[in-house]
Write an enzyme that holds these catalytic residues in place. Sequence first.
Site, mmCIF file in Angstrom:
data_model
loop_
_atom_site.group_PDB
_atom_site.id
_atom_site.type_symbol
_atom_site.label_atom_id
_atom_site.label_comp_id
_atom_site.label_asym_id
_atom_site.label_seq_id
_atom_site.Cartn_x
_atom_site.Cartn_y
_atom_site.Cartn_z
ATOM 1 N N THR A 44 0.590 -0.613 0.297
ATOM 2 C CA THR A 44 -0.502 0.270 0.224
ATOM 3 C C THR A 44 0.541 1.109 0.123
ATOM 4 O O THR A 44 0.424 2.435 -0.367
ATOM 5 C CB THR A 44 -1.252 0.112 1.305
ATOM 6 O OG1 THR A 44 -1.905 -1.431 1.325
ATOM 7 C CG2 THR A 44 -2.604 0.972 1.384
ATOM 8 N N THR A 45 2.208 1.207 0.627
ATOM 9 C CA THR A 45 2.946 2.277 0.697
ATOM 10 C C THR A 45 3.661 3.132 -0.867
ATOM 11 O O THR A 45 3.426 3.993 -0.879
ATOM 12 C CB THR A 45 4.517 1.955 1.305
ATOM 13 O OG1 THR A 45 4.523 1.464 3.125
ATOM 14 C CG2 THR A 45 5.134 3.196 1.547
ATOM 15 N N ALA A 50 -0.588 10.533 0.003
ATOM 16 C CA ALA A 50 0.369 10.993 -0.123
ATOM 17 C C ALA A 50 -0.239 12.020 0.925
ATOM 18 O O ALA A 50 1.432 13.836 0.659
ATOM 19 C CB ALA A 50 1.494 11.053 -1.222
ATOM 20 N N ILE A 51 -0.573 12.499 1.515
ATOM 21 C CA ILE A 51 -0.500 13.499 2.389
ATOM 22 C C ILE A 51 -0.252 12.896 3.806
ATOM 23 O O ILE A 51 -0.681 12.357 4.093
ATOM 24 C CB ILE A 51 -2.361 13.751 2.765
ATOM 25 C CG1 ILE A 51 -3.284 13.945 0.613
ATOM 26 C CG2 ILE A 51 -2.243 14.964 2.983
ATOM 27 C CD1 ILE A 51 -3.020 14.757 0.149
ATOM 28 N N HIS A 53 -1.491 13.840 6.656
ATOM 29 C CA HIS A 53 -2.692 14.759 7.307
ATOM 30 C C HIS A 53 -2.362 15.401 8.347
ATOM 31 O O HIS A 53 -1.680 14.812 9.741
ATOM 32 C CB HIS A 53 -3.452 13.017 7.821
ATOM 33 C CG HIS A 53 -3.835 13.055 6.696
ATOM 34 N ND1 HIS A 53 -4.634 13.330 5.696
ATOM 35 C CD2 HIS A 53 -3.901 11.439 6.090
ATOM 36 C CE1 HIS A 53 -4.888 12.614 4.493
ATOM 37 N NE2 HIS A 53 -4.556 11.611 4.972
ATOM 38 N N LYS A 254 -11.969 10.216 3.040
ATOM 39 C CA LYS A 254 -12.145 11.195 3.143
ATOM 40 C C LYS A 254 -12.490 12.189 1.695
ATOM 41 O O LYS A 254 -12.540 13.593 2.112
ATOM 42 C CB LYS A 254 -10.069 12.042 3.733
ATOM 43 C CG LYS A 254 -9.875 10.632 4.991
ATOM 44 C CD LYS A 254 -8.049 11.395 4.698
ATOM 45 C CE LYS A 254 -8.071 11.118 6.389
ATOM 46 N NZ LYS A 254 -8.406 9.388 6.395
ATOM 47 N N ILE A 340 -3.798 -1.302 9.322
ATOM 48 C CA ILE A 340 -3.331 0.527 9.453
ATOM 49 C C ILE A 340 -3.593 1.029 7.786
ATOM 50 O O ILE A 340 -2.371 0.967 6.787
ATOM 51 C CB ILE A 340 -1.383 0.158 9.811
ATOM 52 C CG1 ILE A 340 -1.095 -0.530 10.601
ATOM 53 C CG2 ILE A 340 -0.643 1.511 9.876
ATOM 54 C CD1 ILE A 340 -1.850 0.274 11.749
ATOM 55 N N SER A 342 -5.656 4.565 6.329
ATOM 56 C CA SER A 342 -5.206 6.379 6.365
ATOM 57 C C SER A 342 -5.639 6.515 7.518
ATOM 58 O O SER A 342 -6.573 6.103 8.032
ATOM 59 C CB SER A 342 -5.789 6.666 5.456
ATOM 60 O OG SER A 342 -5.591 8.442 5.661
ATOM 61 N N CYS A 405 15.917 9.529 -19.648
ATOM 62 C CA CYS A 405 14.254 10.659 -19.196
ATOM 63 C C CYS A 405 14.107 11.777 -19.852
ATOM 64 O O CYS A 405 14.282 12.708 -18.403
ATOM 65 C CB CYS A 405 13.424 9.751 -17.858
ATOM 66 S SG CYS A 405 12.464 10.751 -17.754
HETATM 67 C C1 LIG Z 1 -6.011 4.931 -1.554
HETATM 68 C C2 LIG Z 1 -5.184 5.156 -0.143
HETATM 69 C C3 LIG Z 1 -4.528 5.986 0.162
HETATM 70 C C4 LIG Z 1 -4.665 6.572 0.923
HETATM 71 N N1 LIG Z 1 -3.704 7.801 1.919
HETATM 72 C C5 LIG Z 1 -3.107 8.163 2.771
HETATM 73 C C6 LIG Z 1 -3.102 9.470 2.867
HETATM 74 O O1 LIG Z 1 -2.449 10.256 2.287
HETATM 75 N N2 LIG Z 1 -1.894 9.599 3.854
HETATM 76 C C7 LIG Z 1 -1.845 8.687 5.343
HETATM 77 O O2 LIG Z 1 -1.427 8.867 6.038
HETATM 78 N N3 LIG Z 1 -1.923 7.712 4.101
HETATM 79 C C8 LIG Z 1 -2.907 7.466 3.364
HETATM 80 N N4 LIG Z 1 -3.199 5.991 3.164
HETATM 81 C C9 LIG Z 1 -2.491 4.881 3.792
HETATM 82 C C10 LIG Z 1 -1.729 4.567 4.063
HETATM 83 O O3 LIG Z 1 -0.745 3.957 2.231
HETATM 84 C C11 LIG Z 1 -1.487 3.533 4.774
HETATM 85 O O4 LIG Z 1 -1.873 3.196 6.231
HETATM 86 C C12 LIG Z 1 0.665 3.009 5.012
HETATM 87 O O5 LIG Z 1 0.969 3.152 3.386
HETATM 88 C C13 LIG Z 1 0.740 1.406 5.472
HETATM 89 O O6 LIG Z 1 1.972 0.960 5.111
HETATM 90 P P1 LIG Z 1 2.354 -0.142 5.918
HETATM 91 O O7 LIG Z 1 3.829 -0.708 5.685
HETATM 92 O O8 LIG Z 1 1.709 -1.235 7.348
HETATM 93 O O9 LIG Z 1 1.775 -1.202 5.020
HETATM 94 P P2 LIG Z 1 2.382 -2.158 3.012
HETATM 95 O O10 LIG Z 1 2.941 -1.095 2.468
HETATM 96 O O11 LIG Z 1 1.122 -2.920 2.224
HETATM 97 O O12 LIG Z 1 2.763 -2.886 3.306
HETATM 98 C C14 LIG Z 1 3.505 -3.853 4.165
HETATM 99 C C15 LIG Z 1 4.115 -5.033 3.565
HETATM 100 O O13 LIG Z 1 3.640 -6.305 3.973
HETATM 101 C C16 LIG Z 1 4.822 -7.566 2.981
HETATM 102 N N5 LIG Z 1 3.831 -8.443 3.587
HETATM 103 C C17 LIG Z 1 2.973 -9.105 3.561
HETATM 104 N N6 LIG Z 1 2.772 -10.512 3.878
HETATM 105 C C18 LIG Z 1 3.088 -11.184 3.532
HETATM 106 C C19 LIG Z 1 4.343 -11.898 3.998
HETATM 107 N N7 LIG Z 1 3.450 -13.084 4.192
HETATM 108 N N8 LIG Z 1 5.517 -11.814 3.948
HETATM 109 C C20 LIG Z 1 6.314 -10.994 3.926
HETATM 110 N N9 LIG Z 1 5.573 -9.809 3.270
HETATM 111 C C21 LIG Z 1 5.104 -9.791 3.409
HETATM 112 C C22 LIG Z 1 3.540 -6.552 1.604
HETATM 113 O O14 LIG Z 1 4.778 -7.028 0.430
HETATM 114 C C23 LIG Z 1 3.990 -5.354 2.024
HETATM 115 O O15 LIG Z 1 5.766 -4.653 1.506
HETATM 116 C C24 LIG Z 1 -4.365 5.183 1.621
HETATM 117 C C25 LIG Z 1 -4.254 4.599 1.852
HETATM 118 C C26 LIG Z 1 -4.720 3.948 0.335
HETATM 119 C C27 LIG Z 1 -4.930 2.395 -0.130
#
Ligand SMILES: Cc1cc2nc3c(=O)[nH]c(=O)nc-3n(C[C@H](O)[C@H](O)[C@H](O)COP(=O)(O)OP(=O)(O)OC[C@H]3O[C@@H](n4cnc5c(N)ncnc54)[C@H](O)[C@@H]3O)c2cc1C
Length: 485
Positions: A44-45, A50-51, A53, A254, A340, A342, A405
């Site tokens: 999801t990252t 990318a705000i 908040h 949002k 986890i 937004s 590029c």
């Molecule tokens: C549409 C959208 C808009 C958003 N906008 C915002 C915003 O503007 N501002 C904000 O603060 N937040 C925002 N968010 C939320 C934010 O993007 C997420 O909360 C954040 O990126 C979560 O990060 P993470 O590391 O928990 O998850 P992820 O980035 O998903 O990382 C989890 C990782 O775990 C790995 N993984 C999963 N299962 C396994 C496994 N079995 N073995 C090994 N690796 C595994 C995956 O490959 C992945 O790399 C938004 C989310 C979305 C979808």
Amino acid sequence: MDRIGYDCLVIGAGVVGSLIARALSRYRLRVLLLDKASDVGEGTTKANTAIVHAGYDAKPGSLKAKLNVAGNRLFDQLCTELDVEFDRCGTYVVGLSPEDWATLQELHQRGLDNGVTGLSLLDANEMRRREPAITDKTVGALHAATGGIVDPFGLCIGAAESAVLNGVELALETEVTDLLREGKRIVGVVTNRGEFRSRWVILAAGLWADDLLHKAGMDGFHITPRKGEYFVLDKVAADLVHHVLFPCPTPISKGILVTRTIHGNVMLGPNATDTPSKEDLSTTATGLNEVMAGALRLVSALDPRTVIRTFAGLRATGSTGDFLIEIPQGLSGLLVLAGIESPGLTAAPAIAEYIVEMLREAGLHLVERPDYNPLRVGIPRFSRLSRTEQEALIAQDPRYAHVVCRCETVNEGEIVAACHAPIPARTYDALKRRTRVGTGRCQGAFDTPLVIQIMARELGLSPLEVTKKGGRSRFLLRETKEVGT
Ligand SMILES: Cc1cc2nc3c(=O)[nH]c(=O)nc-3n(C[C@H](O)[C@H](O)[C@H](O)COP(=O)(O)OP(=O)(O)OC[C@H]3O[C@@H](n4cnc5c(N)ncnc54)[C@H](O)[C@@H]3O)c2cc1C
């Protein structure tokens, strides 16, 4: 990698897991960061708004509210330390009807309750003065001076590189398939590359957190993937939008916003649609029409002909409505982060600090390392440098004068640097996130063959082995004629 004993093993190198690994690297600990993808930040990252908040949105008293506000405050120092682009440009929630004005007042009060500073209500004239292209239907706005925009890939890569530079081991393409359990204790993980034992397993697996929780015997928490679709507009649209413009929120999101990005594009989205698949990043005509209609309600002069890209991201929407961060009762050695969604990107730096304190309280002995270095320098961002800095770089290495590029003016020197960074760009998408190659108006139409050739040379691969994002995502099926440089 040592299969015998880590102090902490982090599953998931998204922004949350990478920042946790970095926070742990401050101490004398053996830490392993695992991800099933071929690069950090592939979940999801890599696909969100990318705000950064301000924190007026989350329910007072929730973990989301607390960690959003705390995380927001850490961004200036963190992004300076990690050499990541961040702009505390302020955000606006724009009211479009008299009922919206009541919502703006509610959000304002909620922000105050959450401890957000720099909030103010603006009348329609003031909003129009600040953002002239805003719809003339506006009745006013809530301004959040502490809101901002960030490079989300840069933050994740920067955090993971900083962790690695401070001794964390990183294992990509390593999928956790099960947890190792001894009685009431989790003692490690089973992966496609064998077993790894650790005193603590920290589960930061984003959308897949509930699947791993179920393997630990915890069935009560579920994640529903909630898709958000986007448009990215060409930089020619940048004159139209100077800030982050939200509509009033809906019960499930949002709302569809119009924002400039840290890289100078304009972005529209996201909508919010529940989907059964954790892998489905497709965009749909229906979804994109909804996004465009929503964006035009805020800025009617947006020109759909300036769209250069669409994409989708998946929110890890949890069944409790709040972040779940806990050491499950009756099961030691496991620390769970789930749901986890937004504002997870904003909260991530505070989540990392919170996890360190939880581990300390749970008995992990934390001794600071004297050689811990919080500073990490990214690859040069050539187009952002002054003329003198650019000339100095070219004098050192003439490949910085070779533009590859054209849309984003990324040069060969930057591509080479990314291929040899502490976490090297080993796929085209990884390179794209580090250099912006292929992200401009032509979307790589002109330069991809040359980029592949440079990557193959630098990574010691055949061009046939260069992939878009690992696995079987190869670009080329057979040799072609060499591209002239
Ligand atoms: C549409 C959208 C808009 C958003 N906008 C915002 C915003 O503007 N501002 C904000 O603060 N937040 C925002 N968010 C939320 C934010 O993007 C997420 O909360 C954040 O990126 C979560 O990060 P993470 O590391 O928990 O998850 P992820 O980035 O998903 O990382 C989890 C990782 O775990 C790995 N993984 C999963 N299962 C396994 C496994 N079995 N073995 C090994 N690796 C595994 C995956 O490959 C992945 O790399 C938004 C989310 C979305 C979808």
